[in-house]
Motif scaffolding. Sequence first.
Motif, PDB file in Angstrom:
ATOM      1  N   UNK A   1       0.805  -1.218   0.000  1.00  0.00           N
ATOM      2  CA  UNK A   1       0.000   0.000   0.000  1.00  0.00           C
ATOM      3  C   UNK A   1       0.839   1.270   0.000  1.00  0.00           C
ATOM      4  N   UNK A   2       2.024   1.212   0.552  1.00  0.00           N
ATOM      5  CA  UNK A   2       2.779   2.430   0.802  1.00  0.00           C
ATOM      6  C   UNK A   2       4.238   2.230   0.425  1.00  0.00           C
ATOM      7  N   UNK A   3       4.694   2.966  -0.569  1.00  0.00           N
ATOM      8  CA  UNK A   3       6.100   2.930  -0.972  1.00  0.00           C
ATOM      9  C   UNK A   3       6.706   4.307  -0.763  1.00  0.00           C
ATOM     10  N   UNK A   4       6.813   4.701   0.492  1.00  0.00           N
ATOM     11  CA  UNK A   4       7.328   6.028   0.802  1.00  0.00           C
ATOM     12  C   UNK A   4       8.029   6.012   2.154  1.00  0.00           C
ATOM     13  N   UNK A   5       8.985   6.906   2.285  1.00  0.00           N
ATOM     14  CA  UNK A   5       9.697   7.129   3.534  1.00  0.00           C
ATOM     15  C   UNK A   5       9.442   8.571   3.927  1.00  0.00           C
ATOM     16  N   UNK A   6       8.938   8.774   5.126  1.00  0.00           N
ATOM     17  CA  UNK A   6       8.692  10.134   5.591  1.00  0.00           C
ATOM     18  C   UNK A   6      10.032  10.850   5.749  1.00  0.00           C
ATOM     19  N   UNK A   7      10.116  12.055   5.210  1.00  0.00           N
ATOM     20  CA  UNK A   7      11.387  12.793   5.249  1.00  0.00           C
ATOM     21  C   UNK A   7      11.846  13.091   6.673  1.00  0.00           C
ATOM     22  N   UNK A   8      10.912  13.121   7.616  1.00  0.00           N
ATOM     23  CA  UNK A   8      11.305  13.356   9.003  1.00  0.00           C
ATOM     24  C   UNK A   8      12.127  12.192   9.558  1.00  0.00           C
ATOM     25  N   UNK A   9      12.108  11.058   8.871  1.00  0.00           N
ATOM     26  CA  UNK A   9      12.858   9.874   9.314  1.00  0.00           C
ATOM     27  C   UNK A   9      14.244   9.770   8.684  1.00  0.00           C
ATOM     28  N   UNK A  10      14.632  10.738   7.866  1.00  0.00           N
ATOM     29  CA  UNK A  10      15.909  10.629   7.147  1.00  0.00           C
ATOM     30  C   UNK A  10      17.116  10.610   8.073  1.00  0.00           C
ATOM     31  N   UNK A  11      17.101  11.382   9.139  1.00  0.00           N
ATOM     32  CA  UNK A  11      18.237  11.394  10.071  1.00  0.00           C
ATOM     33  C   UNK A  11      18.396  10.011  10.707  1.00  0.00           C
ATOM     34  N   UNK A  12      17.277   9.428  11.157  1.00  0.00           N
ATOM     35  CA  UNK A  12      17.334   8.085  11.737  1.00  0.00           C
ATOM     36  C   UNK A  12      17.748   7.056  10.693  1.00  0.00           C
ATOM     37  N   UNK A  13      17.290   7.228   9.467  1.00  0.00           N
ATOM     38  CA  UNK A  13      17.672   6.307   8.394  1.00  0.00           C
ATOM     39  C   UNK A  13      19.174   6.355   8.169  1.00  0.00           C
ATOM     40  N   UNK A  14      19.733   7.562   8.111  1.00  0.00           N
ATOM     41  CA  UNK A  14      21.182   7.707   7.940  1.00  0.00           C
ATOM     42  C   UNK A  14      21.924   7.037   9.095  1.00  0.00           C
ATOM     43  N   UNK A  15      21.452   7.275  10.313  1.00  0.00           N
ATOM     44  CA  UNK A  15      22.088   6.664  11.485  1.00  0.00           C
ATOM     45  C   UNK A  15      21.997   5.146  11.420  1.00  0.00           C
ATOM     46  N   UNK A  16      20.864   4.631  10.981  1.00  0.00           N
ATOM     47  CA  UNK A  16      20.660   3.184  10.936  1.00  0.00           C
ATOM     48  C   UNK A  16      21.542   2.496   9.902  1.00  0.00           C
ATOM     49  N   UNK A  17      21.726   3.129   8.741  1.00  0.00           N
ATOM     50  CA  UNK A  17      22.545   2.493   7.696  1.00  0.00           C
ATOM     51  C   UNK A  17      24.015   2.892   7.790  1.00  0.00           C
ATOM     52  N   UNK A  18      24.353   3.679   8.817  1.00  0.00           N
ATOM     53  CA  UNK A  18      25.757   3.970   9.093  1.00  0.00           C
ATOM     54  C   UNK A  18      26.391   5.001   8.187  1.00  0.00           C
ATOM     55  N   UNK A  19      25.668   6.088   7.933  1.00  0.00           N
ATOM     56  CA  UNK A  19      26.233   7.155   7.114  1.00  0.00           C
ATOM     57  C   UNK A  19      25.787   8.505   7.665  1.00  0.00           C
ATOM     58  N   UNK A  20      26.299   9.573   7.079  1.00  0.00           N
ATOM     59  CA  UNK A  20      25.891  10.909   7.509  1.00  0.00           C
ATOM     60  C   UNK A  20      24.648  11.349   6.737  1.00  0.00           C
ATOM     61  N   UNK A  21      23.915  12.284   7.309  1.00  0.00           N
ATOM     62  CA  UNK A  21      22.743  12.834   6.607  1.00  0.00           C
ATOM     63  C   UNK A  21      23.174  13.498   5.303  1.00  0.00           C
ATOM     64  N   UNK A  22      24.309  14.151   5.314  1.00  0.00           N
ATOM     65  CA  UNK A  22      24.812  14.825   4.107  1.00  0.00           C
ATOM     66  C   UNK A  22      25.064  13.813   2.983  1.00  0.00           C
ATOM     67  N   UNK A  23      25.728  12.713   3.325  1.00  0.00           N
ATOM     68  CA  UNK A  23      26.004  11.702   2.300  1.00  0.00           C
ATOM     69  C   UNK A  23      24.706  11.041   1.820  1.00  0.00           C
ATOM     70  N   UNK A  24      23.796  10.774   2.753  1.00  0.00           N
ATOM     71  CA  UNK A  24      22.510  10.197   2.359  1.00  0.00           C
ATOM     72  C   UNK A  24      21.778  11.130   1.397  1.00  0.00           C
ATOM     73  N   UNK A  25      21.840  12.422   1.629  1.00  0.00           N
ATOM     74  CA  UNK A  25      21.187  13.372   0.714  1.00  0.00           C
ATOM     75  C   UNK A  25      21.809  13.331  -0.680  1.00  0.00           C
ATOM     76  N   UNK A  26      23.121  13.102  -0.760  1.00  0.00           N
ATOM     77  CA  UNK A  26      23.753  12.954  -2.083  1.00  0.00           C
ATOM     78  C   UNK A  26      23.235  11.700  -2.787  1.00  0.00           C
ATOM     79  N   UNK A  27      23.061  10.614  -2.023  1.00  0.00           N
ATOM     80  CA  UNK A  27      22.530   9.370  -2.586  1.00  0.00           C
ATOM     81  C   UNK A  27      21.089   9.585  -3.048  1.00  0.00           C
ATOM     82  N   UNK A  28      20.306  10.267  -2.241  1.00  0.00           N
ATOM     83  CA  UNK A  28      18.909  10.553  -2.608  1.00  0.00           C
ATOM     84  C   UNK A  28      18.869  11.354  -3.903  1.00  0.00           C
ATOM     85  N   UNK A  29      19.715  12.347  -4.021  1.00  0.00           N
ATOM     86  CA  UNK A  29      19.762  13.157  -5.249  1.00  0.00           C
ATOM     87  C   UNK A  29      20.090  12.281  -6.467  1.00  0.00           C
TER      88      UNK A  29
END
Length: 179
Positions: free
Chosen positions: A119-147
């Motif tokens: 039903x849902x294929x989305x990640x709430x943007x408010x969870x991005x910091x926790x997502x970065x922490x969980x996968x072992x990277x910085x928020x800045x690097x995760x944003x480059x990957x998202x881009x």
Amino acid sequence: MEHVFFQVEGRVKIFTTSSEGKNLIVAIKEPFEILGDVECIQDVSCMNTIEAISTVKMLAISKKVIHQNGFQDARFLQLLLNVVSEKFWLKSEALSINLLYPVEVRFASYLTSIVCDEQNCALNRSELKDTADLIGTSSRHLNRIIKAFIEDGMIERTETDIIIKNREKLIAIAKDIYN
């Protein structure tokens, strides 16, 4: 820590913080979980920080009671052995994933295995910091990957969400490491 906690309701986030203030999420736990077991067995101070991410109910037993009574009970010791060995296995696997796979693979796998259901294929943007922490990277690097994923047409960024647009392409990158 003077108690061992038995999580019976709710969700908690377990994380560690470096001296530079960077967090690494060790786990997200749901019931039934034992927290403080390693600290009790080793008689050491807290290794991680635990934060409630929903309403949580815990049972607490003092370390003193556990040392006096629980360590004499083979069934209780078997429970502790199972819990500690599972934690060891999960930590070992998480470390291997973070060392063996680039962030692109870890994020794609996270999106396909944790975030996307029928039903849902989305990640709430408010969870991005926790997502970065969980996968072992910085928020800045995760944003480059998202881009990069946006440019490749795999995801779309809205004001509130990261929406999966091409699940098959993400699955091809993901290597199924979190399943």
